[in-house]
Motif scaffolding. Structure first.
Motif, short mmCIF file in Angstrom:
data_model
loop_
_atom_site.label_atom_id
_atom_site.label_comp_id
_atom_site.label_asym_id
_atom_site.label_seq_id
_atom_site.Cartn_x
_atom_site.Cartn_y
_atom_site.Cartn_z
N MET A 52 0.87 -1.24 0.16
CA MET A 52 0.01 -0.04 -0.15
C MET A 52 0.84 1.44 -0.14
SD MET A 52 -3.14 -0.98 -0.20
CE MET A 52 -2.40 -2.04 -1.46
N ASN A 55 3.03 1.14 -3.75
CA ASN A 55 2.09 1.47 -4.84
C ASN A 55 2.62 1.23 -6.14
OD1 ASN A 55 -0.61 2.02 -5.90
ND2 ASN A 55 -0.30 3.98 -5.88
N SER A 56 3.50 0.10 -6.34
CA SER A 56 4.00 -0.12 -7.49
C SER A 56 4.71 -1.50 -7.59
CB SER A 56 5.38 1.10 -7.69
OG SER A 56 6.20 0.36 -8.77
N GLY A 112 -1.17 8.46 -6.31
CA GLY A 112 -1.91 7.42 -7.33
C GLY A 112 -1.34 7.42 -8.78
N ILE A 114 0.49 5.96 -11.38
CA ILE A 114 1.11 4.52 -12.02
C ILE A 114 1.08 4.71 -13.41
CG2 ILE A 114 0.55 3.33 -9.76
CD1 ILE A 114 -1.78 2.04 -11.55
N SER A 142 -7.01 6.40 -10.24
CA SER A 142 -6.07 5.91 -9.48
C SER A 142 -6.76 5.13 -8.29
CB SER A 142 -5.36 6.96 -9.07
OG SER A 142 -5.97 7.95 -8.56
N ALA A 143 -7.68 5.64 -8.01
CA ALA A 143 -8.54 4.94 -6.82
C ALA A 143 -8.82 3.82 -6.84
CB ALA A 143 -9.74 5.96 -6.20
N TYR A 146 -5.90 1.45 -6.91
CA TYR A 146 -5.38 1.17 -5.81
C TYR A 146 -6.26 0.30 -4.93
CZ TYR A 146 -2.99 2.55 -1.36
OH TYR A 146 -2.45 2.65 -0.17
N TRP A 149 -5.64 -3.27 -6.23
CA TRP A 149 -4.43 -3.94 -5.83
C TRP A 149 -4.20 -4.21 -4.39
CZ3 TRP A 149 -0.13 -5.17 -8.74
CH2 TRP A 149 0.82 -5.34 -8.37
N ALA A 150 -5.03 -3.70 -3.49
CA ALA A 150 -5.15 -3.83 -2.19
C ALA A 150 -6.05 -5.29 -2.08
CB ALA A 150 -6.05 -2.98 -1.37
#
Length: 276
Positions: A52, A55-56, A112, A114, A142-143, A146, A149-150
């Motif tokens: 988190m 973020n990559s 955010g 990427i 971006s949200a 994210y 990914w979480a």
């Protein structure tokens, strides 16, 4: 105020929808990342926290790999920073279009940032729409990435806990395969080939350095070779000019000439009338 709220909300939803194809491709990578964190010896909280905060995916995978090999933390930090230098280029391109936003908004958008979000949202960001609407489109894109990914990281940690140790230790192969596919798609042109081969040769040459410093040497060496190739191409292989000259537009007939021609035709017509 009530008229602007649906528009801003619609921009957020549009940004989230634009990332749907990337969600499907990023989710498996997030699952692998969560599993690799446990395989590297990290706890659930450490694995999730690193995913988190960083973020990559690229930096996260390389970080897990270096942690599992016992690399020193300065090497891990420096390696991830080098791998993230492209974000500096992205930020430089985006900065002129978000200057009027408050600093807290710019920090949020920067976190955010990427690859997928940049490529999708850049055309919208550099448009002529109000900055708040453009930023909400970017924030929506971006949200949703994210959150995706979480969730994928949590699924990967659960799967990694259920897998036997011997299978968990071999999960770095999909990561390697993904990077090979990405690298193969990027190998276009002699400059890219020269840079990639040089970096690989340096990595093998300095493989014996402690704390995986050979990766740092290879990264800097590959970047230097890439810049040298760019200089060589500009100096010794400049682009050839086109052989066909550009067609010059036909000059319009001057207004005075048109008026004179019209008067001359009128005089001739009057003379013919008098003759008859």
């Amino acid at each position: 105020m009530s008229d602007r709220t649906p528009t801003v909300r619609g921009e957020f939803v549009a940004g989230a929808r634009s990332m749907v194809p990337f969600l499907l491709s990023a989710f498996p990578l997030g699952v692998i990342g969560g599993t690799l964190g446990l395989a590297a010896g990290l706890s659930y909280l450490e694995t999730f926290g690193l995913a988190m905060v960083v973020n990559s995916g690229t930096a996260q995978f390389i970080g897990f790999k270096l942690i599992s090999e016992g690399a020193a933390w300065p090497v891990i930090v420096l390696t991830t920073l080098i791998l993230s230098l492209r974000m500096l280029i992205y930020s430089t391109l985006l900065a002129p279009h978000v200057r009027e936003l408050p600093q807290r908004w710019r920090l949020l958008l920067g976190f955010g940032l990427i690859d997928a979000v940049f490529f999708v949202a850049f055309d919208r960001i550099k448009g002529d729409e109000p900055a708040r609407r453009k930023s909400m489109f970017y924030f929506g894109a971006s949200a949703v990435m994210y959150v995706n990914w979480a969730v994928a990281t949590v699924v990967g940690m659960i799967a990694g806990h259920l897998l036997p140790e011997r299978l968990r230790s071999g999960l770095d192969f999909p990561m390697t395969a993904v990077f090979l596919v990405v690298l193969a798609s990027a190998l276009v042109g002699w400059k890219v080939w020269t840079t990639a081969v040089s970096a690989g040769a340096l990595a093998l040459l300095f493989l014996g350095l402690p704390y995986n410093l050979g990766l740092i040497v290879a990264a800097f060496g590959g970047a230097f070779v890439g810049m040298a190739c760019e200089v060589v191409q500009r100096r010794w292989f400049p682009p050839k000019p086109t052989d066909e000259p550009a067609e010059e537009p036909e000059e319009p007939e001057p207004e005075a000439a048109r008026v004179a021609a019209g008067e001359r035709r009128a005089v001739e017509a009057a003379r013919d009338t008098d003759g008859r």
